[in-house]
Design a protein around this motif. Sequence first.
Motif, mmCIF file in Angstrom:
data_model
loop_
_atom_site.group_PDB
_atom_site.id
_atom_site.type_symbol
_atom_site.label_atom_id
_atom_site.label_comp_id
_atom_site.label_asym_id
_atom_site.label_seq_id
_atom_site.Cartn_x
_atom_site.Cartn_y
_atom_site.Cartn_z
ATOM 1 N N GLU A 577 -4.396 -6.122 11.001
ATOM 2 C CA GLU A 577 -3.727 -7.017 10.357
ATOM 3 C C GLU A 577 -4.217 -7.560 9.138
ATOM 4 O OE1 GLU A 577 -0.682 -8.666 11.465
ATOM 5 O OE2 GLU A 577 -0.975 -6.837 12.880
ATOM 6 N N ILE A 578 -5.423 -7.502 8.995
ATOM 7 C CA ILE A 578 -6.156 -8.121 7.737
ATOM 8 C C ILE A 578 -5.793 -6.939 6.586
ATOM 9 C CG2 ILE A 578 -8.459 -8.061 6.415
ATOM 10 C CD1 ILE A 578 -9.743 -9.443 8.996
ATOM 11 N N SER A 579 -5.881 -5.770 6.999
ATOM 12 C CA SER A 579 -5.460 -4.641 6.130
ATOM 13 C C SER A 579 -4.122 -4.626 5.739
ATOM 14 C CB SER A 579 -5.675 -3.393 6.599
ATOM 15 O OG SER A 579 -5.386 -2.079 5.820
ATOM 16 N N GLU A 580 -3.078 -5.114 6.823
ATOM 17 C CA GLU A 580 -1.707 -5.051 6.382
ATOM 18 C C GLU A 580 -1.223 -6.143 5.594
ATOM 19 O OE1 GLU A 580 0.603 -5.132 9.964
ATOM 20 O OE2 GLU A 580 0.104 -2.993 10.321
ATOM 21 N N ILE A 581 -2.048 -7.225 5.618
ATOM 22 C CA ILE A 581 -1.778 -8.427 4.680
ATOM 23 C C ILE A 581 -2.109 -8.171 3.365
ATOM 24 C CG2 ILE A 581 -2.680 -11.038 4.231
ATOM 25 C CD1 ILE A 581 -2.826 -11.236 7.225
ATOM 26 N N ILE A 582 -3.399 -7.626 3.362
ATOM 27 C CA ILE A 582 -3.726 -7.161 1.869
ATOM 28 C C ILE A 582 -3.098 -5.977 0.953
ATOM 29 C CG2 ILE A 582 -5.959 -6.261 0.503
ATOM 30 C CD1 ILE A 582 -7.648 -7.395 2.733
ATOM 31 N N GLU A 583 -2.760 -5.226 1.990
ATOM 32 C CA GLU A 583 -1.875 -3.786 1.266
ATOM 33 C C GLU A 583 -0.506 -4.484 0.969
ATOM 34 O OE1 GLU A 583 -2.835 -0.919 0.252
ATOM 35 O OE2 GLU A 583 -4.967 -1.800 0.864
ATOM 36 N N GLY A 584 0.089 -5.296 1.629
ATOM 37 C CA GLY A 584 1.412 -5.823 1.372
ATOM 38 C C GLY A 584 1.487 -6.694 0.216
ATOM 39 N N GLN A 585 0.400 -7.379 -0.089
ATOM 40 C CA GLN A 585 0.483 -8.197 -1.124
ATOM 41 C C GLN A 585 0.134 -7.276 -2.424
ATOM 42 O OE1 GLN A 585 1.694 -11.586 -1.246
ATOM 43 N NE2 GLN A 585 1.784 -10.888 1.045
ATOM 44 N N TYR A 586 -0.595 -6.382 -2.164
ATOM 45 C CA TYR A 586 -1.009 -5.358 -3.108
ATOM 46 C C TYR A 586 0.378 -4.608 -3.743
ATOM 47 C CZ TYR A 586 -2.811 -1.018 -5.411
ATOM 48 O OH TYR A 586 -2.885 -0.065 -6.588
ATOM 49 N N LEU A 587 1.316 -4.138 -2.709
ATOM 50 C CA LEU A 587 2.577 -3.482 -3.045
ATOM 51 C C LEU A 587 3.506 -4.551 -3.790
ATOM 52 C CD1 LEU A 587 2.813 -1.337 0.106
ATOM 53 C CD2 LEU A 587 2.165 -0.670 -1.979
ATOM 54 N N ARG A 588 3.343 -5.713 -3.012
ATOM 55 C CA ARG A 588 4.198 -6.915 -3.868
ATOM 56 C C ARG A 588 3.935 -7.147 -5.246
ATOM 57 N NH1 ARG A 588 3.858 -13.243 -2.171
ATOM 58 N NH2 ARG A 588 5.606 -14.089 -3.137
ATOM 59 N N ALA A 589 2.564 -7.107 -5.498
ATOM 60 C CA ALA A 589 2.216 -7.269 -7.038
ATOM 61 C C ALA A 589 2.568 -6.110 -7.945
ATOM 62 C CB ALA A 589 0.693 -7.439 -7.125
ATOM 63 N N ILE A 590 2.513 -4.811 -7.369
ATOM 64 C CA ILE A 590 2.984 -3.555 -7.971
ATOM 65 C C ILE A 590 4.559 -3.820 -8.240
ATOM 66 C CG2 ILE A 590 3.373 -1.270 -7.738
ATOM 67 C CD1 ILE A 590 0.848 -0.996 -6.329
ATOM 68 N N LYS A 591 5.229 -4.329 -7.408
ATOM 69 C CA LYS A 591 6.811 -4.456 -7.587
ATOM 70 C C LYS A 591 7.035 -5.459 -8.665
ATOM 71 C CE LYS A 591 11.092 -5.538 -5.336
ATOM 72 N NZ LYS A 591 11.655 -5.789 -3.901
ATOM 73 N N ILE A 592 6.265 -6.602 -8.668
ATOM 74 C CA ILE A 592 6.508 -7.604 -9.815
ATOM 75 C C ILE A 592 6.307 -6.861 -11.164
ATOM 76 C CG2 ILE A 592 5.738 -9.836 -10.674
ATOM 77 C CD1 ILE A 592 5.312 -10.660 -7.663
ATOM 78 N N LEU A 593 5.133 -6.289 -11.300
ATOM 79 C CA LEU A 593 4.676 -5.703 -12.639
ATOM 80 C C LEU A 593 5.361 -4.737 -12.951
ATOM 81 C CD1 LEU A 593 0.767 -5.674 -12.154
ATOM 82 C CD2 LEU A 593 2.077 -7.517 -13.300
ATOM 83 N N GLU A 594 6.255 -3.705 -12.230
ATOM 84 C CA GLU A 594 6.992 -2.675 -12.517
ATOM 85 C C GLU A 594 8.292 -3.446 -13.076
ATOM 86 O OE1 GLU A 594 7.418 -0.334 -9.176
ATOM 87 O OE2 GLU A 594 5.804 1.206 -9.581
ATOM 88 N N GLU A 595 8.732 -4.522 -12.663
ATOM 89 C CA GLU A 595 9.565 -4.980 -13.047
ATOM 90 C C GLU A 595 9.737 -5.887 -14.388
ATOM 91 O OE1 GLU A 595 11.049 -8.054 -9.932
ATOM 92 O OE2 GLU A 595 11.543 -6.247 -8.485
#
Length: 640
Positions: A577-595
């Motif tokens: 669960e810890i790993s999923e939370i961190i990776e989820g926010q990492y992918l979210r940050a990538i999406k915001i920066l690509e936009e």
Amino acid sequence: MYWIYVVILLLILGTQFFSGGGGMWYQPKEISNSQLKEFVANGDVKKIEILNESHTAKVYIKKEALEKEVHQDVKGEDSLIPQTANEEIPQYQVTFGDQQNFETQIRNTITETNQTTELSFDKDESGWVSAILINVLPILLFIGIWIFLMRRMSGGSGGGGGGQIFNIGKSKAKLFDEKKDIRATFKDVAGLEGAKEEVQEIVEFLKNPERYTSLGGKIPKGALLVGPPGTGKTLLAKAVAGEAKVPFFSLSGSDFVEMFVGVGASRVRDLFKQAKEKSPAIIFIDEIDAIGRARGKNNFTGSNDERENTLNQLLTEMDGFGTNTNVIVLAATNRADILDKALMRAGRFDRQIYVDLPDLNERREIFEVHLRPIKTKEALDLDFLAKQTPGFSGADIANVCNEAALIAARKGKKAVDKQDFLDAVDRIIGGLEKKNKIITSEEKKTIAFHEAGHATVSWLLEHAAPLVKVTIVPRGQSLGAAWYLPEERQIVRTEQMLDEMCATMGGRAAEKVMFDKISTGALSDLEKVTKQAKAMVTIYGLNDKLGNITYYDSSGQSDYNFSKPYSEETAQVIDKEISEIIEGQYLRAIKILEENKDKLTQLANQLLEKEVIFKDDLEIIFGKRPFEKENIGVEKNLEA
């Protein structure tokens, strides 16, 4: 201790003087019997003095004979012989075996050569003086060293029949003297209004006890000041000492600890004995966790624990048979979770006063106190300074004021201005600027996009703290730094924590978006988000998979357990669960920066050009934040 050295030096010089015969620094030249007979036969010798106890003879040469070449090395003008007008000094010395044979040979030589050489005898007083010194000196040295060690063990006082070796069980508490010691009053304690009310009432208990006991109440026996380091616990106790018109005993918890068995308990007894004799009185024990740690938790050897004996004696003195209610104990600690339960119960520490980090208004009051001795250039905006220092303790704010004065002095200013305080905050949080640190252009570009990623994501997320300033000038151990204005919250919701984690991962996400590579520059970011995610799952119960459960033990007793409070299957779920939370926010940050890749690039280029950019520069690129709130603090994120 210097008197010992003086005595030893005098004894050595005295030995040299008495053993020298005729001079303090001079020894006559040693010659043989045949040379002496030759000098006598030539008529050079004026007098021969025989020392019958040391079997030596002193030879005095005539003045006119000293002009001869053979005696030039002992002539007064050309040698170190201390010639004086009123004293004759022997030039030569002869050592003989049998005195009678030596005397007969010299007399025969004088008679045969018809000389006027005088022959005299002496008992050699220096011989017995030297013998006495040789025998007495070691004894004197031994006595001197013994006295010196005893004085050192007594702390230089030398009193009490041998000093502290006999008084080692006496209390080391300092009795506060309001006439000699610097007085701190409650006016010097900014903020902490609730804590001040509590301790002020304790002072009133001792000043006017009838006011409270007339209704059947009892005076509290103790108050425990608990809070993070630097929040003013010791300062509050100093204010009590300054306000109370009663004896105030102050000492640290470590003052009870000693290498000798039973000393701690003895010092506790002596401390309370002194306080009872001067009652009503106050005892203040700083850092009480040094002796107040929970018993039986770390004694794996089964041996006698001196610290536990000290704690047991303290418990007995505070609430046992024959205790005196006119002695109040104040104690301070920042580790209340590890204190023994028996120490914390009512009847010993009746009141626990929590001294928390100051809020916005309290920080403004603390600035007012610490700005009094500082010469400022203008009327400073204290609200602004308070907003720039969220999470700062009273000690941190004092350090900011002092650092600002030092920075102004370093720049040659005659007064401290607003910019000096901002530089002081940056210096304390981030460390010293290292503009001469060697960084390649490629590394500098990576750092710029990393910091721009943080700024971009935090600006575009509602619950993330907006940026105030970002720099790529190295500070301390960090290669870049960003300052934020977080909202001071009492409780934190899930979406707020997730937005903060996403902004923290914005630096690594920017590296991935722009270069398709990641670096070690996100170490502190990863450490921060890992702790946040772990807290969400294991402490705050904010994870749907594990549900409303916490593995946090506020009593601190979990430190002594040998097993985890959950099974291996649960541990695997927690890790996942810890790993999923961190990776989820990492992918979210990538999406915001690509936009917003073009704006990210524009911001990073501007950062490369200026090295430091501010909130206004972000507003030009991104426009105003649609969810802008009133900012009330500053926080900093560092990349190691």
